[in-house]
Scaffold this active site. Structure first.
Site, short mmCIF file in Angstrom:
data_model
loop_
_atom_site.label_atom_id
_atom_site.label_comp_id
_atom_site.label_asym_id
_atom_site.label_seq_id
_atom_site.Cartn_x
_atom_site.Cartn_y
_atom_site.Cartn_z
N TYR A 145 0.85 -1.21 0.00
CA TYR A 145 0.00 0.00 0.00
C TYR A 145 0.88 1.25 0.00
CZ TYR A 145 -3.76 3.23 1.17
OH TYR A 145 -4.65 4.28 1.14
N LYS A 196 1.39 3.96 -3.01
CA LYS A 196 0.90 5.33 -2.77
C LYS A 196 2.05 6.34 -2.81
CE LYS A 196 -3.62 5.14 -2.28
NZ LYS A 196 -4.52 5.97 -3.10
N1 LIG Z 1 -10.40 5.68 3.88
C1 LIG Z 1 -9.23 6.09 4.37
O1 LIG Z 1 -8.96 6.03 5.59
C2 LIG Z 1 -8.19 6.67 3.43
C3 LIG Z 1 -7.01 7.20 3.97
C4 LIG Z 1 -6.04 7.71 3.11
C5 LIG Z 1 -6.25 7.70 1.75
N2 LIG Z 1 -7.40 7.17 1.25
C6 LIG Z 1 -7.54 7.14 -0.21
O2 LIG Z 1 -8.78 7.70 -0.60
C7 LIG Z 1 -9.25 7.07 -1.79
C8 LIG Z 1 -10.68 6.65 -1.60
O3 LIG Z 1 -10.75 5.73 -0.52
P1 LIG Z 1 -12.14 5.35 0.16
O4 LIG Z 1 -11.77 4.85 1.53
O5 LIG Z 1 -13.11 6.45 0.00
O6 LIG Z 1 -12.74 4.16 -0.76
P2 LIG Z 1 -12.45 2.58 -0.99
O7 LIG Z 1 -11.28 2.03 -0.25
O8 LIG Z 1 -13.73 1.91 -0.82
O9 LIG Z 1 -11.98 2.50 -2.54
C9 LIG Z 1 -12.37 3.39 -3.54
C10 LIG Z 1 -13.02 2.69 -4.70
O10 LIG Z 1 -12.07 1.95 -5.48
C11 LIG Z 1 -12.82 0.97 -6.17
N3 LIG Z 1 -12.00 -0.10 -6.74
C12 LIG Z 1 -11.36 -1.09 -6.07
N4 LIG Z 1 -10.79 -1.92 -6.97
C13 LIG Z 1 -11.09 -1.45 -8.21
C14 LIG Z 1 -10.83 -1.90 -9.53
N5 LIG Z 1 -10.14 -3.01 -9.76
N6 LIG Z 1 -11.29 -1.17 -10.59
C15 LIG Z 1 -12.02 -0.05 -10.36
N7 LIG Z 1 -12.33 0.43 -9.14
C16 LIG Z 1 -11.87 -0.28 -8.08
C17 LIG Z 1 -13.77 0.44 -5.08
O11 LIG Z 1 -14.88 -0.25 -5.65
C18 LIG Z 1 -14.17 1.73 -4.35
O12 LIG Z 1 -15.37 2.27 -4.86
C19 LIG Z 1 -8.29 5.92 -2.07
O13 LIG Z 1 -7.34 6.29 -3.07
C20 LIG Z 1 -7.57 5.72 -0.75
O14 LIG Z 1 -6.27 5.18 -0.88
C21 LIG Z 1 -8.38 6.66 2.05
#
Ligand SMILES: NC(=O)c1ccc[n+]([C@@H]2O[C@H](COP(=O)([O-])OP(=O)(O)OC[C@H]3O[C@@H](n4cnc5c(N)ncnc54)[C@H](O)[C@@H]3O)[C@@H](O)[C@H]2O)c1
Length: 284
Positions: A176, A180
């Site tokens: 991860y 990232k």
């Molecule tokens: N939630 C947190 O704590 C957090 C923290 C830091 C960064 N982020 C970043 O924010 C962004 C959104 O995260 P979130 O927590 O809102 O959502 P999430 O983890 O549910 O993922 C976002 C979306 O990616 C889609 N996805 C997964 N595999 C896929 C594929 N093969 N093809 C197409 N789509 C696919 C999922 O269906 C989901 O709708 C991400 O980039 C994540 O790394 C999240």
């Protein structure tokens, strides 16, 4: 920035089908600001639905599209598995054909976390590759193909959703964090490549967000502990909140506000930056 500052813009957001996710929050924020929206996600098996969606009538991007249209703008949905590089050019062409242009790209999707949460010596190469395919390569390919459309149009805005994990390594997160960190490097290089075309490329780096996302690891641990995934997730959010200087995690719409600023004309001279939104957890 005002409620019409994205009027006339076409915005594509990946990974936008989550009921509580950053993608949906960004789509709604952009719609409130007047943009017409394209959203994409991939099909998830019922057992892979996150807790806020499992057992409900939530229909992913189709449900988000209804919410977006209710705000008086257009919404186009495309299903696309971002782990398949060949689908990505089709996705970008589909959106550009539908609306005639793409002004804003938000690379938000990420690999479903959990199978990566092992020591680096136990990490499967296939899991590593999957994380890079979605978290890094798909960001590159969306940037490449949408970037070409933006060059032809004479400008655009790209916002990548990176992470606190783009700034600091952590135990059990080799795939991860590495995938990232790559987003920050891509953001800087793409920003320099595209600057002369009037295209900005920036990233936002959230810490913990109450996005309702699924983690296979949390699902397994909840099962082991004999508690619901919802209850287990609440404990995780509580632990993350206690570790944060501000005593809480972010809500998805707080992240969306920063994305909206970077996608607006008010950020025209900002490019190649990766902004933290983490309540004071890291500073670089
Ligand atoms: N939630 C947190 O704590 C957090 C923290 C830091 C960064 N982020 C970043 O924010 C962004 C959104 O995260 P979130 O927590 O809102 O959502 P999430 O983890 O549910 O993922 C976002 C979306 O990616 C889609 N996805 C997964 N595999 C896929 C594929 N093969 N093809 C197409 N789509 C696919 C999922 O269906 C989901 O709708 C991400 O980039 C994540 O790394 C999240």
């Amino acid at each position: 920035m005002n409620e019409r500052s994205l009027k006339g813009k076409i915005a594509l957001i990946t990974g936008a089908g989550g009921k509580q996710g950053i993608g949906r929050a960004t789509a709604l924020k952009f719609a409130e600001m007047g943009a017409d929206i394209a959203i994409t996600d991939f099909h998830r098996a019922p057992e892979d639905l996150p807790p806020p969606e499992a057992g409900t009538d939530w229909r992913g991007v189709e449900s988000v599209a209804e919410e977006v249209r209710a705000l008086g703008v257009q919404c186009h949905t495309v299903m696309c598995d971002l782990s398949q590089g060949t689908e990505i050019e089709r996705l970008i062409d589909d959106v550009a054909d539908h609306y005639g242009r793409i002004d804003i790209l938000v690379n938000n999707a990420r690999a479903i976390i959990g199978r990566d949460r092992v020591p680096v010596t136990e990490l499967d190469e296939a899991v590593w590759n999957h994380f890079f395919a979605i978290n890094s390569t798909a960001v590159f390919l969306c940037t490449k193909f949408a970037g070409r459309k933006m060059i032809a149009q004479g400008g655009g805005k790209i916002v990548n959703i990176a992470s606190l994990a783009s700034k600091r390594g952590a135990a059990l997160q080799a795939a991860y964090c590495a995938s990232k960190f790559a987003v920050v490097g891509l953001t800087q290089s793409a920003a320099v490549d595209l600057a002369k075309h009037g295209i900005t490329v920036n990233a936002v780096c959230p810490g913990g967000v109450d996005s309702g996302r699924l983690s296979y690891e949390e699902r397994d641990k909840a099962e082991e502990a004999g508690v619901s995934l919802d209850a287990y997730r609440a404990q995780v959010i509580e632990r993350m909140s206690q570790a944060s200087p501000m005593g809480r995690v972010a809500q998805s719409d707080e992240v969306a506000s920063l994305v909206a600023f970077l996608a607006s004309d008010e950020a025209n001279f900002i490019t190649g930056q990766s902004y933290n939104i983490n309540g004071g957890a890291v500073f670089h």
